[in-house]
Design a protein around this motif. Structure first.
Motif, mmCIF file in Angstrom:
data_model
loop_
_atom_site.group_PDB
_atom_site.id
_atom_site.type_symbol
_atom_site.label_atom_id
_atom_site.label_comp_id
_atom_site.label_asym_id
_atom_site.label_seq_id
_atom_site.Cartn_x
_atom_site.Cartn_y
_atom_site.Cartn_z
ATOM 1 N N LEU A 65 0.831 -1.204 0.000
ATOM 2 C CA LEU A 65 0.000 0.000 0.000
ATOM 3 C C LEU A 65 0.866 1.254 0.000
ATOM 4 O O LEU A 65 1.984 1.258 0.511
ATOM 5 N N LYS A 66 0.326 2.304 -0.560
ATOM 6 C CA LYS A 66 0.905 3.636 -0.473
ATOM 7 C C LYS A 66 -0.228 4.649 -0.469
ATOM 8 O O LYS A 66 -1.350 4.349 -0.882
ATOM 9 N N LEU A 67 0.055 5.846 0.036
ATOM 10 C CA LEU A 67 -0.934 6.916 0.014
ATOM 11 C C LEU A 67 -0.922 7.589 -1.355
ATOM 12 O O LEU A 67 0.122 7.735 -1.977
ATOM 13 N N THR A 68 -2.089 7.989 -1.810
ATOM 14 C CA THR A 68 -2.155 8.708 -3.082
ATOM 15 C C THR A 68 -1.595 10.119 -2.897
ATOM 16 O O THR A 68 -1.660 10.700 -1.804
ATOM 17 N N ASP A 69 -1.043 10.667 -3.963
ATOM 18 C CA ASP A 69 -0.432 12.002 -3.897
ATOM 19 C C ASP A 69 -1.464 13.077 -3.556
ATOM 20 O O ASP A 69 -1.185 14.008 -2.789
ATOM 21 N N SER A 70 -2.667 12.967 -4.127
ATOM 22 C CA SER A 70 -3.698 13.980 -3.875
ATOM 23 C C SER A 70 -4.109 13.987 -2.405
ATOM 24 O O SER A 70 -4.315 15.057 -1.806
ATOM 25 N N PHE A 71 -4.208 12.799 -1.799
ATOM 26 C CA PHE A 71 -4.571 12.741 -0.385
ATOM 27 C C PHE A 71 -3.458 13.310 0.484
ATOM 28 O O PHE A 71 -3.734 14.046 1.449
ATOM 29 N N MET A 72 -2.199 12.999 0.162
ATOM 30 C CA MET A 72 -1.090 13.504 0.987
ATOM 31 C C MET A 72 -1.024 15.027 0.951
ATOM 32 O O MET A 72 -0.737 15.663 1.972
ATOM 33 N N ASP A 73 -1.305 15.625 -0.214
ATOM 34 C CA ASP A 73 -1.287 17.086 -0.305
ATOM 35 C C ASP A 73 -2.343 17.706 0.604
ATOM 36 O O ASP A 73 -2.079 18.690 1.318
ATOM 37 N N LEU A 74 -3.547 17.121 0.597
ATOM 38 C CA LEU A 74 -4.607 17.648 1.462
ATOM 39 C C LEU A 74 -4.284 17.429 2.932
ATOM 40 O O LEU A 74 -4.540 18.286 3.773
ATOM 41 N N TYR A 75 -3.715 16.270 3.251
ATOM 42 C CA TYR A 75 -3.416 15.955 4.648
ATOM 43 C C TYR A 75 -2.348 16.897 5.201
ATOM 44 O O TYR A 75 -2.434 17.335 6.352
ATOM 45 N N ARG A 76 -1.339 17.195 4.380
ATOM 46 C CA ARG A 76 -0.281 18.115 4.831
ATOM 47 C C ARG A 76 -0.838 19.512 5.114
ATOM 48 O O ARG A 76 -0.407 20.191 6.032
#
Length: 342
Positions: A157-168
């Motif tokens: 598994l890995k986190l999607t780039d779009s989700f990581m941007d929002l989470y940051r």
């Protein structure tokens, strides 16, 4: 939960991770050595049902992430001293591996789970901690309970780039999620796993292969009883439904308060406008129609939708498990019915 990669200094981190700006190449497959897979399975099975974690070592080559080795983390209590000991343990292990010319580049971590229950906030925070030092890393999740049903429950598994941007950016609000068109299925991305062995290992395994075409494992797959596995999945799913109901109650409470605040603001504005009309008639200066010091104009913080998304993701996972086990059970039942009729 796994410790973030140990940090002994910038130069060490650069040597520890071979991932650079070239990580823009999309990750297509995780190639795992058979020995690394067996180490993960052995570690998770020995301590089941307790949850364990470990470090993944290997190389990042283009669109392929190679996992060539791994080592387990010791089980410790959660405190600051244990975290420091865990970081020192990682550094010492990688130093020892480097001395014997074994790959010691960190490419992620592995962890065990119970019936696929791995979608947690702690997993996302661990991903973000790893991302500070390693641009492209994965989490290998192994489920001993599902593997006992005849399926190798191993996921990358890995986190999607779009989700990581929002989470940051703390943007997990309804407006931001709608703007980015991000739903609960867009949190995790599953990467295909390819298990590879050297020619020598493959030849050795061929020599060890039993002469009998049928093994006990083949007979175990014909067991008709799946009640314990189904019951636990249903129990976990009911717990998740309760959690989802609690999350929905939070948002209902938020929207009720928001509606009440908007009504109070409208009433206050109407009163202020009437007061300003009276002041104009008396030749006085009108008062401002907004008063930042008034509590009713203080914006209400919107609850994060992360927990709700994770619970929904987990419910979907349990439904898929139940659907798969039920389908296999029907196949076995139809097979037994045909044998009895014959």
């Amino acid at each position: 939960m796994a410790n973030p990669p140990a940090t002994g200094g910038k130069s060490f981190l650069q040597a520890m991770s071979t991932v650079t700006e070239e990580a823009a190449v999309q990750l297509r497959v995780v190639q795992m050595e058979g020995l690394a897979v067996l180490k993960i399975i052995k570690h998770c099975e020995e301590f089941a049902p307790a949850l364990v974690t470990g470090q993944l070592l290997g190389l990042d080559v283009g669109s392929v992430l190679e996992v060539t080795n791994c080592f387990p983390f010791p089980i410790r209590e959660d405190d600051e001293e244990a975290d420091a000991d865990g970081a020192n343990y990682q550094l010492e292990m990688m130093r020892c591996l480097r001395e014997v010319n074994v790959d010691n580049n960190t490419v992620g971590w592995y962890q065990s789970c119970l019936l696929g229950s791995f979608q947690t906030v702690e997993l996302i925070e661990t991903f973000m901690n790893y991302q500070e030092n390693i641009r492209r890393c994965v989490c290998i999740v192994y489920d001993p309970s599902r593997s006992s049903q005849g399926v190798l429950a191993l996921k990358a598994l890995k986190l999607t780039d779009s989700f990581m941007d929002l989470y940051r950016n703390n943007g997990l609000t309804g407006e931001k999620l709608r703007e980015k068109k991000l739903s609960w299925v867009d949190i995790f991305e599953e990467i295909p796993i390819k298990v590879s062995n050297s020619a020598l290992v493959s030849a050795f395994m061929k020599e060890l292969e039993a002469e009998s075409p049928v093994s006990q494992c083949d007979f175990d797959r014909l067991k008709l009883s799946t009640a314990p596995f189904m019951e636990r999945n249903l129990e976990f799913m009911i717990g998740c439904m309760d959690g989802l109901s609690s999350e929905q109650n939070k948002f209902q409470y938020y929207y009720r308060n928001l509606g009440r605040q908007q009504s109070q603001q409208q009433a206050w504005l109407q009163k202020r406008r009437q007061e300003n009309m009276s002041r104009k008639a008396a030749g006085e200066e009108p008062l401002p129609e907004e008063d930042p010091s008034n509590p009713i104009f203080k914006p209400l913080p919107e609850p994060s939708r992360l927990e709700g998304y994770l619970v929904t993701n987990q419910i979907s996972s349990y439904c898929n498990h139940i659907n798969g086990v039920a389908g296999q059970s029907f196949n076995r039942l139809y097979l037994m019915k045909a044998l009895q009729e014959d």
